[in-house]
Structure formats: C-alpha cells, structure tokens
Motif scaffolding. Structure first.
Motif, PDB file in Angstrom:
ATOM      1  N   ASP A 134     -58.112  11.358  -9.864  1.00 26.93           N
ATOM      2  CA  ASP A 134     -56.662  11.495 -10.013  1.00 26.93           C
ATOM      3  C   ASP A 134     -56.315  12.987  -9.976  1.00 26.93           C
ATOM      4  OD1 ASP A 134     -57.024  12.521 -12.649  1.00 26.93           O
ATOM      5  OD2 ASP A 134     -56.945  10.507 -13.514  1.00 26.93           O
ATOM      6  N   THR A 135     -55.028  13.300 -10.194  1.00 21.09           N
ATOM      7  CA  THR A 135     -54.593  14.701 -10.026  1.00 21.09           C
ATOM      8  C   THR A 135     -54.709  15.518 -11.320  1.00 21.09           C
ATOM      9  OG1 THR A 135     -52.290  14.144 -10.603  1.00 21.09           O
ATOM     10  CG2 THR A 135     -52.895  14.040  -8.263  1.00 21.09           C
ATOM     11  N   SER A 174     -57.962  14.668  -2.700  1.00 23.08           N
ATOM     12  CA  SER A 174     -58.511  14.715  -1.349  1.00 23.08           C
ATOM     13  C   SER A 174     -59.359  15.951  -1.084  1.00 23.08           C
ATOM     14  CB  SER A 174     -57.430  14.543  -0.288  1.00 23.08           C
ATOM     15  OG  SER A 174     -56.468  15.512  -0.403  1.00 23.08           O
ATOM     16  N   VAL A 208     -48.979  13.088   2.461  1.00 20.50           N
ATOM     17  CA  VAL A 208     -50.182  13.871   2.181  1.00 20.50           C
ATOM     18  C   VAL A 208     -50.976  13.961   3.491  1.00 20.50           C
ATOM     19  CG1 VAL A 208     -52.373  13.836   0.915  1.00 20.50           C
ATOM     20  CG2 VAL A 208     -50.233  13.211  -0.249  1.00 20.50           C
ATOM     21  N   SER A 215     -52.185  16.701  -5.338  1.00 23.07           N
ATOM     22  CA  SER A 215     -53.031  15.693  -4.677  1.00 23.07           C
ATOM     23  C   SER A 215     -54.299  16.329  -4.133  1.00 23.07           C
ATOM     24  CB  SER A 215     -52.258  15.010  -3.547  1.00 23.07           C
ATOM     25  OG  SER A 215     -51.745  15.976  -2.644  1.00 23.07           O
ATOM     26  N   PRO A 247     -47.395  10.506 -10.377  1.00 24.43           N
ATOM     27  CA  PRO A 247     -48.855  10.400 -10.413  1.00 24.43           C
ATOM     28  C   PRO A 247     -49.491  11.031 -11.651  1.00 24.43           C
ATOM     29  CG  PRO A 247     -48.123  11.021  -8.220  1.00 24.43           C
ATOM     30  CD  PRO A 247     -46.912  11.076  -9.108  1.00 24.43           C
TER      31      PRO A 247
END
Ligand code: KIV
Length: 265
Positions: A55-56, A49, A214, A45, A141
């Motif tokens: 996306d990851t 962030s 997270v 993640s 994810p």
C-alpha cells in the motif's frame, strides 16, 4: 513544445477543455510524458509500483522529495504536483513545514492532500502561505488499513452527500483543483457541478473536468491487480519480457553483439 500550465490556466480550463494528468516517479518517464499531458503527479502510489510495497502508507517525505526532484528534472516545462504522504499532514504546522520542504528542495508547482471537510482548515493554512494545493477526495488510499480495503464511495445517500460537502469545503479553503477517486458516475457528475475548480477523476466516470491515471497501470507494467477504472493502453510488461528474453537468447547463441555493436578499430 507545450506552454507550461499554471494554477490560473488550470482553473480556467474548467468547462473549456478536459485536463489530463499522469503519474511519474523518475526523469526518464516524466520526459516521455511531458509533451502530452497538462500535469504530472508524483503520486504516493510510487510506494506500490516503484517500491513494491502493498500500500502507499510507508513512503516518507524524503522519498517523495527524491522522486519529485527527478520528475521535475525530466519535465521542467510541465506542471508537477507532489503528493503529501501518509502522516505528513497530521497538524497544520507539520503540513506547512513538510510542504515548504517540498517547495524548497524540488521544483514542484503544487502539493496534493488526501482528505475532505476535516482537512479544510489545514488546506487554507497552506494556501495562505503560498502553497498551491490540489485536494483529493472520494476513495482515499491512505485510509486502506483503517477502512479495511478500497471502497467505492457514493453508493449510499450518506457518503454521496459527504463527498459533495468535502469538495465544497476544500474548494472554499483555497484548493485550485481536486482529484476525485473511486466514486459512482452519478457522484462524479454531482461533484463536478458542485464546485468551480477543475475536478480530475480517477474511477469517477466521464463527467469530470479531466482524468488521471497511474502510469504503470495504464501502460500495463503493474500486474498485481487492475482496478475496473484502469484502461491499459500498452501491454508494457509483455513487451519488456519479450525484449529481455530476446536479448538473453542472442547473448547465449552468439548473435549479440554483432559487428554493428562492436568497435572494430
Ligand atoms: O498516488 C497516486 O498516484 C494518486 C492517484 C491515484 C491520483 O494519488
């Protein structure tokens, strides 16, 4: 100072105490979290962030190693889990060589792999080669592009059954714990009861053996979107904006630096 968790202390926590995990991507924040939580996850993640991606998927093994080293430096007495990024576990040979690199170059205690039944043999291969594995099942994810979004699992009978099969297969393969993401409350409870390893939920209801969040979601720094399961314990973004606004104002009006922040001799 807390005693550092081990694979065996975490396994024996099931049914005895709730486990807590939070993500961190650097030494500064991992040192702040270290005394409170049982585990720190260097989640992929971070690509969203920390790196600002949507996306990851584009995070690399080298980036995961860089951040994991930093997190371990800040929290040397905390159990640290490093996420295996998208594309790093396509074959069992590749997965083992990437996991060995993580163990060689960082002080991570375990790695985490997304996937169920179809990853079981690969998880077994890693466990047989001294890599502690945390599974990750339910909403995955890393499938966001192939599935066309983030889809809560367990709403129909087929997916309910499949997630339980995934949990059992990953436990049998030797994983010491599971992250269970984005499932109905009923499925969260069923998975927790179906396996004897701890199930750490994120958007999986309250019946799991522990929770993970997270850090930038739970402290209110990540504002792009807020999934239903996130509770914001702090309005971090608001506090940062206010502090920086105040600093800029004081520089402009000459109240900073004052004598208190000045070498007078
Ligand atoms: O990458 C991450 O932060 C994760 C959590 C959502 C469990 O995998």
């Amino acid at each position: 100072m807390r005693k550092k968790e081990t694979v065996s202390s975490l396994k024996s926590a099931k049914g005895d105490r709730k486990l807590t995990m939070i993500t961190a991507y650097d030494a500064l924040f991992s040192s702040l979290f270290a005394d409170e939580v049982d585990m720190i996850l260097v989640g992929d993640s971070l690509n969203m962030s920390f790196n600002g991606e949507s996306d990851t998927l584009s995070v690399t093994i080298e980036q995961m190693i860089y951040h994991t080293r930093a997190v371990c430096n800040g929290a040397p007495e905390t159990f640290v889990v490093c996420d295996m990024p998208f594309g790093s576990t396509n074959t069992k040979e590749e997965a083992l060589s990437n996991a060995v690199e993580i163990f060689r170059q960082t002080k991570a205690d375990a790695i985490k792999i997304e996937g169920g039944v179809y990853k079981a043999e690969l998880v077994r291969h890693l466990c047989n080669n001294a890599i502690a594995v945390m599974g990750h099942i339910g909403l995955l994810p890393q499938f966001v592009r192939s599935e066309g979004g983030y889809k809560v699992q367990g709403r129909d009978e087929k997916s309910f059954k499949e997630v339980i099969e995934d949990a059992i297969a990953i436990e049998e393969a030797g994983a010491f714990a599971l992250v269970l993401e984005g499932v109905t409350e009923k499925l969260g409870k069923a998975v927790t009861e179906a396996v004897s390893i701890p199930v750490i939920g994120i958007g999986a209801g309250s019946a799991t053996d522990g929770q993970v969040l997270v850090w930038s979601d739970m402290l209110g720094f990540f504002e792009s979107f807020k999934p239903k399961f996130v509770k914001r314990y702090l309005d971090g973004a608001m506090h940062v904006r206010k502090a920086v606004e105040c600093y800029v104002k004081e520089v402009k009006n000459g109240t900073f630096p004052s004598k208190d922040h000045t070498y007078t001799k």
